[in-house]
Design a protein around this motif. Structure first.
Motif, PDB file in Angstrom:
ATOM      1  N   SER A   1       0.850  -1.183   0.000  1.00 39.63           N
ATOM      2  CA  SER A   1       0.000   0.000   0.000  1.00 39.63           C
ATOM      3  C   SER A   1       0.885   1.233   0.000  1.00 39.63           C
ATOM      4  O   SER A   1       1.850   1.313   0.744  1.00 39.63           O
ATOM      5  CB  SER A   1      -0.895  -0.024   1.246  1.00 39.63           C
ATOM      6  N   SER A   2       0.549   2.201  -0.851  1.00 42.82           N
ATOM      7  CA  SER A   2       1.380   3.412  -0.907  1.00 42.82           C
ATOM      8  C   SER A   2       0.984   4.400   0.183  1.00 42.82           C
ATOM      9  O   SER A   2       1.754   5.282   0.535  1.00 42.82           O
ATOM     10  CB  SER A   2       1.250   4.067  -2.276  1.00 42.82           C
ATOM     11  N   GLY A   3      -0.209   4.228   0.718  1.00 42.61           N
ATOM     12  CA  GLY A   3      -0.642   5.131   1.782  1.00 42.61           C
ATOM     13  C   GLY A   3      -2.161   5.102   1.908  1.00 42.61           C
ATOM     14  O   GLY A   3      -2.848   4.562   1.038  1.00 42.61           O
ATOM     15  N   TRP A   4      -2.648   5.663   2.995  1.00 44.04           N
ATOM     16  CA  TRP A   4      -4.095   5.677   3.227  1.00 44.04           C
ATOM     17  C   TRP A   4      -4.445   7.011   3.865  1.00 44.04           C
ATOM     18  O   TRP A   4      -3.846   7.387   4.888  1.00 44.04           O
ATOM     19  CB  TRP A   4      -4.479   4.510   4.137  1.00 44.04           C
ATOM     20  N   ASP A   5      -5.377   7.725   3.251  1.00 42.60           N
ATOM     21  CA  ASP A   5      -5.676   9.091   3.695  1.00 42.60           C
ATOM     22  C   ASP A   5      -5.976   9.228   5.188  1.00 42.60           C
ATOM     23  O   ASP A   5      -5.404  10.097   5.836  1.00 42.60           O
ATOM     24  CB  ASP A   5      -6.821   9.694   2.864  1.00 42.60           C
ATOM     25  N   PRO A   6      -6.868   8.395   5.758  1.00 39.51           N
ATOM     26  CA  PRO A   6      -7.175   8.608   7.176  1.00 39.51           C
ATOM     27  C   PRO A   6      -5.934   8.637   8.068  1.00 39.51           C
ATOM     28  O   PRO A   6      -5.860   9.395   9.027  1.00 39.51           O
ATOM     29  CB  PRO A   6      -8.067   7.425   7.534  1.00 39.51           C
ATOM     30  N   LYS A   7      -4.939   7.816   7.746  1.00 38.79           N
ATOM     31  CA  LYS A   7      -3.767   7.844   8.620  1.00 38.79           C
ATOM     32  C   LYS A   7      -2.773   8.920   8.218  1.00 38.79           C
ATOM     33  O   LYS A   7      -2.068   9.456   9.066  1.00 38.79           O
ATOM     34  CB  LYS A   7      -3.120   6.474   8.724  1.00 38.79           C
ATOM     35  N   THR A   8      -2.728   9.251   6.924  1.00 43.08           N
ATOM     36  CA  THR A   8      -1.859  10.356   6.517  1.00 43.08           C
ATOM     37  C   THR A   8      -2.325  11.647   7.171  1.00 43.08           C
ATOM     38  O   THR A   8      -1.515  12.448   7.642  1.00 43.08           O
ATOM     39  CB  THR A   8      -1.874  10.504   4.981  1.00 43.08           C
ATOM     40  N   ILE A   9      -3.655  11.829   7.223  1.00 45.16           N
ATOM     41  CA  ILE A   9      -4.186  13.037   7.877  1.00 45.16           C
ATOM     42  C   ILE A   9      -3.804  13.042   9.350  1.00 45.16           C
ATOM     43  O   ILE A   9      -3.371  14.056   9.891  1.00 45.16           O
ATOM     44  CB  ILE A   9      -5.722  13.103   7.741  1.00 45.16           C
TER      45      ILE A   9
END
Lengths: 132, 331
Positions: free
Chosen positions: A36-44
């Motif tokens: 996974s390159s990333g996930w918005d909820p955790k990037t936020i």
């Protein structure tokens, strides 16, 4: 989570040229792994945490300039530390480190003690005394 | 010198180090297997402790425990060493590399330069393998990274002697003796039993009761702490749940993968069904993260939004309580 649902949002790992491994179910219901390159909820969440630190640094800087605290507190915040962490790096009791936050006490610190802080923050004593 | 070592990326560092060291010694054990046998799954709220100025919850067992339990249950022996002086620590590491023995290391993350800045916090329970040394550079297999990397002597010393909570003190570890065959079946059963016991423990900060406690706290935060702090706290819970290493959903997906593999090893169909159920619980955790992120994204703190995510946690706590009671009966 199904394999095709593994999020590929823009994350913060790009700069390190890596992706993280997640576990997901394939079309036959069998577990497999997927990057996974990333996930918005955790990037936020992570970005908010960083913003929080930046605010703490800015506030500490202001307080140093107003002579309300010593640069030690500013550098502590800059290095994402808190009192217990700094005290363990510098090898002094927490109450002593806290005392060194007082501008008047800070002015009277010996070269030796100043050097200990400077070493922890990897700066010169000059930089420790005068924040930029 | 470079030891022939296969780097395989994993979700979580500790499982990954164990799984990679086991493979190096001729035993193929998957990451979920290590995690499940070592009773890695947990939920625990740690009161009185603040990290990054916010409360701490954990979705897994304490650092080091997973490997210790795994070793005991499958019948391998591990050697662990900690050091007071960086010189001895370095000498002992070099000695092991000379003997062609790759070792696991506990390190602090803050000075791990190959991590993006945003991920470098004062977290001291990261694990990696050193598998060689070339021109004063140590060859590093960090299980959460796609590729192997290197660190200079100085850089490695810094992360080995990071300070603060869980200070690694140069900690190295490696397996020393192995049985002829690994005792997987009994190990799996022991691992599952302990997880069931912990997740249904009659303690208000552990297991499903711990989730209920956090849910109660979340309801109080907006009023008691104000919007900003409440959002910061909630953000930290989501970060702990979805941080690199969890494999998604606060380790629930890794555990589901373990149950699926365990059902084959034990020939127990019920575990396969329960694996599906655990996947569903993992999905619920992901939904919780999505809804929580909506709150702190908008930087608002409406009470009903907080109550809504707290309700979700309550529901998750109930499903996990029911789940682990069923799991206990299934083995």
């Amino acid at each position: 989570m199904k394999k095709e649902e593994v999020p590929q949002d823009k994350g913060l790992l790009d700069s390190a040229h890596t992706k993280e491994l997640t576990y997901a179910v394939d079309e036959n219901g069998e577990y497999t792994t997927a990057l996974s390159s990333g996930w918005d909820p955790k990037t936020i969440a992570l970005n908010n945490a960083i913003k929080e630190i930046e605010e703490r640094v800015a506030k500490a800087k202001e307080r140093v300039q107003n002579n309300e605290t010593s640069p030690i507190e500013y550098y502590m915040e800059l290095h994402k530390m808190d009192l217990p962490i700094l005290s363990s790096y510098v090898g002094l009791w927490q109450w002593r480190v806290k005392r060194h936050f007082k501008p008047n006490i800070f002015k009277k610190l010996s070269q030796k003690t100043l050097q200990r802080y400077a070493d922890v923050f990897e700066i010169s004593i000059e930089e420790l005394k005068h924040i930029s | 010198m470079q030891i022939e070592f296969t780097h395989k990326q994993s979700a979580h560092c500790e499982n990954g180090v164990v799984s990679n060291l086991m493979r190096h010694n001729g035993f193929e054990v998957s990451e979920p297997m290590v995690f499940g046998i070592g009773s890695g799954l947990l939920f625990c709220y740690i009161p009185f402790l603040k990290v990054n100025h916010a409360p701490v919850v954990t979705y897994r067992a304490m650092p080091g425990l997973i490997f210790n339990r795994f070793a005991k249950r499958v019948g391998i022996k591990i050697k662990r060493e900690k050091f007071n002086s960086p010189e001895t620590a370095k000498a002992r590491l070099d000695e092991n590399l000379q003997k062609n023995n790759p070792v696991g290391l506990q390190v602090g993350v803050y000075n791990l330069l190959y991590f993006p800045d945003e991920y470098r916090f004062h977290f001291n329970a990261h694990n990696l393998v050193v598998y060689g040394k070339e021109n004063e550079n140590y060859l590093i297999s960090d299980p959460v990274m796609e590729q192997v990397t290197t660190l200079t002597e100085k850089q490695l010393e810094k992360v080995r002697f990071a300070k603060g909570a869980f200070a690694p003190k140069g900690h190295i570890y490696y397996p020393t003796s192995f049985p002829k065959t690994l005792e997987l079946k009994s190990a799996i059963i022991k691992g599952i039993k302990q997880t069931c016991r912990e997740m249904t423990a009659p303690v208000p900060i552990v297991g499903y009761k711990g989730i209920k406690t956090i849910s109660k706290l979340i309801r109080k935060w907006p009023k008691k702490k104000g919007a900003k702090t409440a959002n910061h706290y909630l953000g930290q819970i989501v970060r702990m749940q979805e941080e690199i290493g969890t494999g998604g959903g606060g380790f629930r997906y890794i555990y589901a993968a373990f149950l699926q593999e365990a059902s084959q090893v034990l020939g127990n169909e019920k575990l396969k069904e329960l694996s599906k159920e655990m996947t569903k619980i993992g999905d619920d955790w992901r939904d919780f993260a999505v809804n929580a992120s909506r709150i702190y994204k908008n930087r608002s703190a409406q009470n009903d939004a907080y109550n809504k995510v707290a309700d979700e946690l309550d529901a998750i706590a109930d499903s996990e309580a029911a789940f682990f009671k069923k799991l206990k009966k299934a083995i």
